[in-house]
Each structure stands twice: as structure tokens, then as C-alpha cells.
Enzyme design. Sequence first.
Site: not given
Length: 582
Positions: A241-243, A246, A517
Site C-alpha cells: 500500500i502507498s509507498n 510503489g 488514501h
Amino acid sequence: MTDTFGEVRVTLHRGGDDLLSAGLGLRGLSGVPARFVSPAAPTPEELRRRAIQSSWRGIADLGPLGGFGSIYGDVPDVPGREFTTFARLPGARHPHRVLVQVPDAFDRQRRCLVVSASSGSRGIYGSIALAGGWGLPRGCAVVYTDKGTGAGYFDPADNTGVALDGTRTNAGRDELEFEPKGLSSDAGIAAKHAHSGDNPEADWGRHVLQAVRFGLAMLDRAFPDEAPFTPQNTRIIATGISNGGGAVLRAAGDDAEGLLSAVVALEPNIHVEGHGRAFYDYATEAAVLLPAALAAPAFDGVPFARTGIASPPAWALRGAALRAHGKLEGSTPQAQAADALALLRASGWRDEALKVAASSTWLDLWRSVSVAYASAYLRREAGHMPCGFSYEVQRVAGVATPADAILRAAWWADGSGVPPHAGINLAGGTDLSLDPTLPGCLCLRELWTGQGDDARKLREGLAATAAALPREGLPILVVHGTDDGLIPVSFSSEPYVAWLRAHDRSPVFWKVPHAQHFDAFLAFPDFGDRHAPLLPFGYAALDRAWAHLVEGRALPEDALVRDTRPRGPGPVTAKTLALPPG
């Protein structure tokens, strides 16, 4: 690649201390913080329980309206073992923490390893609500990496950091999660993401892949009669999730060995050179302009947009200050707000993202996160952060008290990896004006837009974080909310998916209306009424990836999930979620 792993700590988790919730169960995870018998000296078991609880609470909406445990997900008792160590990439100054959870009910017939990286700059359990919550109940082992982040803070004032078991200890006594050398005693608190000198974001993909190799090695150790565990006989699903999202997409691009079987990324902070916008670019822009824009009619009634009772209000002060700096033309607060909003829209911000981004402005996230990223890209150590910033121990009248020891003992379990938070202040970057944080925000922005040596070095550091193209045929599923105000879909997932397709890759892309988010923010009534959770769609995407790998079912279609509706004042339901069909 030659992997360097330190001492492996093995712990058993059974009988009220399981892998998934440390014995707390759903009610305990959503309840008051797990207690320490001796608050200034918690045990490793207590720290682990609290770290798991805070990681769940930071990601998932576990309240009665959120649907967890009824519409999707569950928190069963999952007994098993944990294997944890400090791993080091070739050339890195400092390690990343890796941890493998092997359930007693590991499915030996359908071998599965889920690999994940922590969200944000969180510690090792930062993705347990997704990777552990989905993988452990179905008999998968789960391996996590903190990807060079986490709250293993080092304090040069007393030369202490965090040991492998999570306790604070003196440097030289045990290997520490983060142990910078040569810091002066007044350098302030050192955080691994900001101060390691490794620019860890550049290696997030390699962190994930090294975690995979550690996970396979620990499965060999857990089940020696069935070794070896390899990518050829074990399905390896990367998710985050999120970072963390990525990071697993970065791993997909770095996976020359073919370790990964599938990738599921939620709201990923992903950067492709020449496509979309880098997080540091739009975060520093938002830190400068968004406070001024909040006076615009577009933000009337928006949760958190105008929270507080300061007089004059912060948005009017920011607008006037930016006009004085020549960055806005309007002569009234309303005109200045219109100017700021127009600049944000012109640079690609959509209104649905801006309205939710107001919550990050309220929390001062844009500034605090940008500070950490700038320091990482410039490879600065504590005491030499850009723009005059530092992380300082928070004390009343400068005097140490017994409360300090209690806060410090819980840093590893409770910390986000990016101060400020309990017991640590974000200092510097301010002046004595009516808008004291603006100088630091302008300085951080100038590091992106300017032409000096530091600006050049920062852009070079950020360029090293760009994603590479994944191999053909690797199943990739990307899930992102249309209302994401921290990692806007138009700056991240949309250009990434378009880039993949331009290179003949076939990702699955789900855009979820009304999802933003932070699912954990949905517990705030007015905020939760307006939005839908994203985590259920992550679980559904993992289900679809599993069905594809195990049963040979076709991957799902792309979807703008048209029928998803805001949760409203009542509990989320299967009808309001409208998950894409299998």
C-alpha cells in the site's frame, strides 16, 4: 546476488500470542493501545504486540462501520513462527529489517509466499493489515521488509537505538536497526529513512526482492524435509500500500531473476521518468499553495479544510504571505485563494483530490514528509538536514522527565518513521512571522524548482527512484481511489499504467470512486460519510490474482468501479462497495 543477512531471531507465537494480531483479535486491535507492564521498559513481546496493533490501526478501518470482519477480511488466531533479521544490500551503509511469518497451518500442497513492504515510512509490520490479513489465514507465509525506513530511531545524546527485538539499547551492545556513526550529541534524533545516507527509496525494489530470498530461505529452515523452496515451486505474490505499493512495482521492474508470480499494488507512490509527477514535486507544491487555496468556495464544508479557531485564519495568512513573495496576484483573501487554486488545477490537481488533500494540510503532512524525502535524496545525516530542519526531543522547559523514558520506549512500536510524533518535534525551517512555516516550505520547494547544487543533487536522488519496466507476462493489478488526496491517481497510477500499456504490458487497473488514501480516517464521521474504503478492493484483487495463479482463471477486466458509493452514515455494505465481479 550475494545476500548479507545478520543473526536470525526465531520466536514462537501460540496460545494467545498469534502471528496476525498478537492475541488481540479484532476487538483488541481496534481498542485502546496495548499496555506495557513497565511503561519505561517494555518487553520484546509487549513491543511486538503494540507494533502490530498500531500498524493495523494506521491502515484499516476496524470500527463497526468499516466492514472489516463482516464484508471482507477477518482476524482469526494464526499460530506460527517468526524469523527476523537485519539484511543489507551490497553497497548500503545501513540494513533494512526483514521478517517472515510462517503459520503452523502453512499450505504445503499450494506453497505460497506473500512479500510486502511497509506503507509510508512505517516499520516492519506496516503492511500486516493487507499482506498478513490476506495471506496468513489462507496458509501462506508472509515476508515483510521495512525498505530502509521505520522507527528504529537513534539518539546520539545517549547513544541508543533499537535492537533486533525492538527494545532500546546502547550502541555497541547489540547490532542496531540504525546506528549512524560520528554524530554530535546535539544532532537531534536520527531516522533511518531521512538520515541513512543510502537514499533507501532508490533501492525499494531490491529490498523487496532480497526479502523474497530471505523468505524462501526461512521456509527451507522451517520445513527442511520439503526444501528447497524456490520460485519454481512456490507462488510468490508481492503486495503493498502507498509507498509499499510503489516498492512492489519497483520490485517488478527489478526482478531479473523472475522471483515474482504476481503483483498487487494499492494506491502506489510510483514514479516513471517523464510520466506523471514525482511525489516530492506535488507534495512541496501542496505545502506552499494549498493552505492559501482553502479559503476558496470549492472547500466550503470540506472536512478538515478550515479546522481550528486561529484569528486571523491560517489560509488568509498564507495567501497574504505568498502575495508578498510575488507568488499570488490577488489583493484580498478570496482573490488569493482563487489564484492558489488556479495554480494547483493548472499543474494537474483534480478537485476530488484537492478536497481530500485538505486533510493532509490540516495534519501538516506535506511539510513533514517533504522534509524527510529531501534529506534522503540529499543523503544528509542528522544535524545537517536541508532548510535548517531537525528532529528534536520534545521536553517541557527543556527538562528531562520520567515521561520522556516512557515515550522513547514506545517509539519503535508507535512511530511512523517520519516525525513529528509523541516525544519528537520537527524543528527548524520557521521564522517569527505570522506564517512561521512558510520559509521552510518555500526552501523545500526551491530544492525542486531551483538551479543550485542542492537542487541538482536532490533531482538526481529522486531520478534514481524511477521504476523500470517489468517483464512481459507478469500479472500486475493496480488499485487506486479516485479521491486520493495524498498520492493522486492522476500523478501516479494512471501514468504508470499508461506507460506499461505503451510498452505492450497488460496490467489490470481498478479505479475506485470515492476511495481516498487513508482508510483509517473513515472513522471520522463526516469524513467517512463521504468516502468508500479501498482495502476491500485490495483483498479482492489479491483473490483474483490467486485464482489466476492457482486455478488458471483469467485476470479480471479493468474497471472504474461505477457502482461504488460513499459509505454514508451507516455501516459499509456489499452493495455500497460493489466489488468488481470475479
